[in-house]
Design an enzyme around this catalytic site. Structure first.
Site, PDB file in Angstrom:
ATOM      1  N   GLU A   1       2.548  -4.471   7.377  1.00 32.32           N
ATOM      2  CA  GLU A   1       3.670  -4.443   6.700  1.00 32.32           C
ATOM      3  C   GLU A   1       4.482  -5.529   6.767  1.00 32.32           C
ATOM      4  OE1 GLU A   1       6.165  -0.579   7.335  1.00 32.32           O
ATOM      5  OE2 GLU A   1       4.084  -0.372   8.192  1.00 32.32           O
TER       6      GLU A   1
ATOM      7  N   ASP B   1      10.187   7.755   6.942  1.00 31.53           N
ATOM      8  CA  ASP B   1       9.340   6.673   7.456  1.00 31.53           C
ATOM      9  C   ASP B   1      10.194   6.451   8.438  1.00 31.53           C
ATOM     10  OD1 ASP B   1       7.474   4.902   7.865  1.00 31.53           O
ATOM     11  OD2 ASP B   1       7.180   4.106   5.877  1.00 31.53           O
TER      12      ASP B   1
END
Length: 752
Positions: A503, A306
């Site tokens: 997020e 990520d």
């Protein structure tokens, strides 16, 4: 050093071939005719041939993924950079499909100019449509799609998304998100299909195949990514990038099944989660990545990190050589290092040269990356297929998105059958901050990373959908705050809930209720004395139990995206609500985490969802909330302190009744019924369970005695005196021993 010597040798061979051709008039064996350029050869052979020609630096370049804004074309060429990505909101100017295609082709031409002509692969987070591109079709976020319970629809959405992504040149989609959200405080809950693995597992294959096609070589195929591996939805307190504290058995039972199914369907890549498993960051977890994913599950695609994920391994800011070494040795093949990609290349080179990262690991990573590039046809068709560009935001895709919106709606309350609304000869007042706001209804990961407010991209707001649905004889008035409403209106619709987040910013460690503005809007509407229908725009269940008794209806729209008319399709009855809760709805935020089967009393259980006209069958062997009646006479709703439901039916006296349609008893017949009752009266009475009508066959007579208080609850089980099979309408009629109210009812359940 032997690898570094291969390139000059190849060039000398080509030069000698040119001289020989001049002397003999023979064809020249140029680099364009090397084996790895031959599409007739098996992909494995092409990969092996190319790999044998690559230097260490070229191999490390292939393992590197940089942000588009952090590179130049010259950088791409000189480093043989393997991949670029657009982070959330990273887009060309102007931000439209054609500009994206032009940008992609420019980057790709730079890649093709490297020594071996290796194309790059470009990745984006197209998580609910091609959501970075203005004008693209924005589908509902995953939580809404989870409510739809329609795997076929998921495949169609993925296929439409792939066409729009490919129409901008992009080859790689960081989707589907297969996380199983177990705590609604988590800011990425809306990226989950639900709290149990069953929904995500049923969607994994159609989503994967929809993006990739039956073969990656078709022009409209893009590489899919199962993310975030593994357990990101199970962190303690729902903290983003936190720690998932679970036994391996529970990790495998809850969080692994969707990934296993996606791998079975041939997913091309897997992205690692930021979160930890029992204190160890997944980006450096060799057991999870190499032993379990690549070994036990047999995943043969590429593993990608990520965004700056390797930087979290040691918990300190700024990734180190030790973190690079641990991540690559753990099994990560391509490393997303958006801005510090040069540092990564330098560190990995030093680690390989020092023998701390084996060359076999570098070759394995490259083999996985190059295999996908060959399978995608990037060596034969490296540039944008412009025939697909017009599909971005096409009418057909928007029609599909509208279908997805209406199938994702969940009706949680419909007292007095206020819904569906009449289209004609009606007066409707609409209010709320989310009624006329594309940005709000689309949520995070829409044009920008955290999402935005207002007309961020073309689409139909919920208000526009309402106005488009009604006939000329109906008046629709809108005021965001509710100002101007009066008792001449026949219904008021409050479109309230959350505003966009992604997020981190979306975590809600404290309150989970409506904000003060929303509560004031609803209060203003209620004060006019008209029925109030709440449409909740939200990425998760919210804490609403206290307010719910004052609402006539509650329709959960989740985050529907650009096609708000799908909400009006349900409000006006063009589509019967069929959505079912993908997550347990809490009675209060203090219950988090709350999930099906954990014994905590829910406001609405997992799988709950009402329908109009009883066309969706009801399971009598699960708890039937008393307030979920289809029709009633003489009763009122109130908040309950009991377990198993947020409201109860009260003010019950002789002659009142409740009706529950389409109750499917199946076979064999039920043998008893359990009723959850409370009574603060001085005398008792009887509940009659009847079939078909208020005077129909009595199948059970339940005696009611005072329990000592209107919220002092007890369960009583009574054997049936009649047979109940097949699909029935069940009526509850009431007879009191004296005058006045004698009963509160919370729920009932048949047993067999």
């Amino acid at each position: 050093m032997r690898l570094l010597g291969r390139a000059p040798k190849t060039r000398l061979f080509v030069a000698a071939a040119v001289v020989a051709a001049v002397l003999t008039n023979a064809p020249v064996a140029t680099a364009d005719h090397l084996p790895y350029h031959d599409p007739a050869l098996p992909v494995a052979d092409r990969v092996s041939d190319l790999l044998a020609r690559m230097t260490l630096d070229e191999k490390i370049g292939q393992m590197t993924q940089a942000e588009r804004a952090a590179v130049s074309n010259a950088d791409i060429t000189s480093t043989s950079l393997g991949s670029l990505l657009s982070g959330g909101g990273s887009a060309p100017s102007p931000n439209n499909a054609t500009a994206w295609a032009n940008m992609y082709d420019g980057f790709q031409n730079a890649a093709l100019a490297n020594r071996l002509g290796i194309p790059l692969i470009y990745g984006v987070d197209a998580v609910h449509g091609h959501n970075n591109v203005v004008g693209a079709t924005i589908f509902p976020h995953n939580i809404g799609l989870g409510a739809a319970r329609n795997p076929s629809l998921i495949g169609q959405i993925a296929q439409a998304t792939a066409r729009e992504v490919a129409g901008t040149g992009v080859d790689w989609d960081f989707a589907p998100c297969l996380c199983v959200a177990r705590n609604d405080r988590w800011g990425r809950t809306y990226e989950s299909f639900g709290e149990k693995p069953e929904i995500a597992t049923s969607y994994a294959a159609p989503y994967t195949t929809g993006l990739q096609g039956t073969t990656l070589s078709t022009p409209a195929s893009v590489l899919a990514t199962a993310k975030h591996y593994i357990g990101d939805g199970g962190t303690t307190n729902g903290t983003d990038q936190g720690n998932t504290q679970l036994s391996e058995a529970d990790l495998r039972a809850i969080h692994l099944p969707p990934f296993a199914e996606s791998i079975r369907a041939g997913v091309g890549s897997v992205m690692i989660t930021y979160s930890s498993w029992n204190g160890v960051k997944s980006h450096g977890h060799q057991y999870l990545i190499t032993t379990l994913l690549k070994g036990e599950l047999g995943f043969s695609g590429l593993v990608v990190s990520d965004w700056n994920g390797i930087d979290q391994i040691d918990g300190a800011t700024g990734f180190t050589a030790a973190e690079v070494r641990q991540a690559v040795n753990a099994g990560i093949d391509m490393v997303m290092v958006p801005h510090e990609w040069r540092t990564f290349i330098s560190m990995l080179r030093a680690e390989v040269q020092a023998g701390r990262v084996p060359m076999s690991r570098i070759d394995d990573a490259n083999r996985r990356i190059l295999t996908k590039k060959f399978e995608l046809g990037l060596f034969e068709r490296p540039l944008t297929d412009r025939s697909l560009t017009p599909t971005v935001g096409s009418a057909a895709h928007r029609t599909l998105a509208r279908q997805a919106v209406r199938e994702s709606q969940v009706l949680l309350k419909n007292a007095g059958n206020i819904l569906p609304l009449a289209k004609n000869n009606n007066r409707i007042f609409v209010a709320g901050k989310n009624a006329d706001n594309i940005g709000h209804q689309s949520g995070g990961w829409t044009i920008s990373w955290q999402g935005g407010s207002g007309a961020t991209t073309p689409g139909t707001t919920i208000l526009q959908g309402i106005r488009n649905a009604v006939g000329a004889s109906t008046t629709v008035t809108y005021n965001a705050t509710g100002s101007g409403i009066n008792n001449t209106y026949q219904a008021a619709i409050a479109v309230v809930g959350e505003t966009p987040y992604a997020e981190g910013a979306g975590d809600r460690p404290s309150g989970m209720g409506l904000d003060a503005g929303d509560l004031q809007v609803i209060s203003t509407l209620r004060a006019a004395g008209v029925p109030v229908i709440v449409v909740l725009v939200s990425g998760r269940p919210l804490d609403i139990a206290t307010q719910l008794p004052n609402w006539n209806a509650l329709l959960v729209a989740w985050l529907p995206g650009t096609e708000g008319a799908g909400v009006s399709d349900v409000l006006f009855g063009d589509h019967n609500p069929t959505g079912k809760l993908p997550s347990t709805w809490m009675q209060s935020a203090g219950q988090q985490p709350i999930n099906d089967g954990d014994g905590k009393p829910a406001l609405f259980p997992y799988g709950f969802g009402l329908a109009y006209g009883g066309t969706v069958e009801r399971d009598p062997y699960q708890v039937v909330q008393a307030e979920s009646y289809a029709s009633q006479s003489g009763t009122q709703l109130e908040t309950t302190t009991d377990t198993g439901g947020g409201q109860n039916v009260g003010w019950i006296t002789t002659g009142d009744w409740l009706a529950y349609t389409n109750v499917d008893f199946g076979t064999p017949t039920a043998v008893s019924v359990t009723s959850r009752i409370a009574s603060g009266a001085s005398t008792g009475g009887t509940i009659q369970y009847r079939l078909g009508s208020t005077t129909g066959q009595v199948i059970a007579s339940v005696p009611v005695s005072p329990t000592g208080g209107w919220q002092t609850w007890t369960s009583t089980t009574t054997n049936l005196t009649g047979s109940a099979t097949g699909v029935q309408t069940v009526y509850l009629t009431f007879t009191a021993s004296g005058s006045g109210d004698f009963l509160n009812l919370n729920w009932f359940r048949f047993n067999r």
